[in-house]
Design an enzyme around this catalytic site. Sequence first.
Site, PDB file in Angstrom:
ATOM      1  N   GLU A   1      41.344  18.858 -73.568  1.00  0.00           N
ATOM      2  CA  GLU A   1      41.885  17.637 -72.970  1.00  0.00           C
ATOM      3  C   GLU A   1      41.538  17.544 -71.495  1.00  0.00           C
ATOM      4  OE1 GLU A   1      46.059  15.750 -71.565  1.00  0.00           O
ATOM      5  OE2 GLU A   1      46.143  16.861 -73.455  1.00  0.00           O
TER       6      GLU A   1
ATOM      7  N   ASN B   1      51.050  22.947 -75.403  1.00  0.00           N
ATOM      8  CA  ASN B   1      52.428  22.438 -75.389  1.00  0.00           C
ATOM      9  C   ASN B   1      53.384  23.420 -76.049  1.00  0.00           C
ATOM     10  OD1 ASN B   1      53.454  21.301 -78.218  1.00  0.00           O
ATOM     11  ND2 ASN B   1      51.248  20.939 -78.109  1.00  0.00           N
TER      12      ASN B   1
END
Length: 595
Positions: free
Chosen positions: A348, A488
């Site tokens: 990302e 995450n």
Amino acid sequence: MTALVDSESTSTSTTPDRSLRWCALVFDAQNLLGVRGGGDGPWEVSACGSETDPAAVRRRITAIVGEGPMVEPLASFGAEHGEPSIVVYACSLRPEDPRPDGWSWTSIVRLRTAILANTSVADGFLRAALRAIEPQLIRVPYLNFGENEYLYRFRTESQRNRAVYNSDDRGRVLYQSALCDAIKAVRRQKERTADDPAVLDFGAVRYVLPSHFGFCLGVQNAIERAYETIAENPGRRVYMISELIHNPFVNDDLRERGLVYLQTDRGVHLKNPATGRDLWDELVEGDIVLTPAFGATDADKVKLIERGIAVNRYDATCMLVEKVWKAARRYAQSGYSIVIHGKGEHEETKATFSNCAKYAPSIVIRDLAEARRLGEVILAPDRETRLARFAAFAPYCSGGFDPERDLDRLAVVNQTTLLRNETVAIIEYLETVFAERFGADAVEHHLHARSKGDTLCYATQVNQDALQRALRAGADAAIVVGGRNSSNTYQLFRMCRDHFGARAFYIQSEHHVLGRDRIRHYHYPYKPGQPKAGDVEELPFLPDVDRPVTILLTGGASCPDGIIQQVVTRINALFPAESLRSMEAVVDEVLACGA
């Protein structure tokens, strides 16, 4: 279709008519280029003419391709010896747009290969136009998209394709969980707002689960697009640039259904075991390549465009990642350089850096410690000192980044899967730096005020908020379930570790639960080179107590509900059956609490 060009401007030879002022390259939805000619003569540009007014040029091209597709000038060439330049316009047909009659359609790679073998297959005008447009190829598939338009918006409840999670026994085991469905139905009243945790009382063991855990909307979008693409294209080769999401069980299931990954999550190209060739080199026109939820770099997308492979139709980039890119563009348009809070090796962050660097000088920092080192660069007393201090950041900034010029005004964006508090701490620290250098009244000019929360993923944040509420309930141990490379998930584990210390564990599945007294804990490699990074270590698990034990259990945004339930089932199996309530009874109790 109307005539391509008028009779006075049809010359597109190696030395074109000097009256020509524009040419057009028309691509179809598959990114194949439409060329004229061939046969006994060379290939030529899609269209050309002598008009100098952009509106007139657009009318000419629209007369050929129809009213729908956008036409934009992307490059120019030929401005030599005082001669006017020739503008290269590009047009990208939509899937519903018909191709103009009588053209040949070829990929850039196929055309380039043919030219290398024999330059006469394409006239000089076409070759010059291709060279001119090459740095702008990334823009071609997006010509029909507005600046504020998202490629793949979150599906509404009515648009969800839940059948993909229930297609066969393998899918049901991985994705289905009556227990998790009950918790979400009762506790997750609002998608963006955390609620109190659910307590599952099985008797000998109790579980505390946050109101929000597991798949976020972006992950659901990506998974549904991947399974749909495989099902809708039998017999065609379906690839993914890299892992769809950071969960090995989901990625393995897709692989078993025929999906082929082109590279690892670190960008290392994979080879075809049957041929030994780089899989990227085996891509051909008509192949399908999916973009993962993290997005992809412009360099990877350009490789697809050049090969005549559709980009937008199979793009599963999370719209909250795309939101970061749009924010960065807005900041750049206001004159700010972009600071990306993220891990440079993460897909990302690579994609975000690639997008940011198109619009403004950009730099990646990993954490507050690196932000402090950047602050020392900003506060350096002179240019020589500033350049010396900045040397360590050279691998993590865009080309031509000048610390003397490009650290004057900053806006911060972030990798969406990190801790919100860390991004806020970095911004607050930079506020103190600019206050020291320019004075408190000047901070707003030098640091974009809205960047303090503009690019934070609400799904990541609400999972963290829900976990924070669950931590207050207390427990004997905490388990966070997620993939080995899930950022995450690691942030959730950090929260548990800060609260529970050595009683917090990071696992991939129920197979890591060895017994009531032993568990296999994964050491997430947050920083390259850190001790035990990437290791799995066997550790003590539950305390030996004469009372029911309580376990806080949650999963990252890429963790399927089925795995959460399998962890519960595995731990329950460690206790005498007569001391446990049934799964059905606990599910009914959860649902009754919400009635």
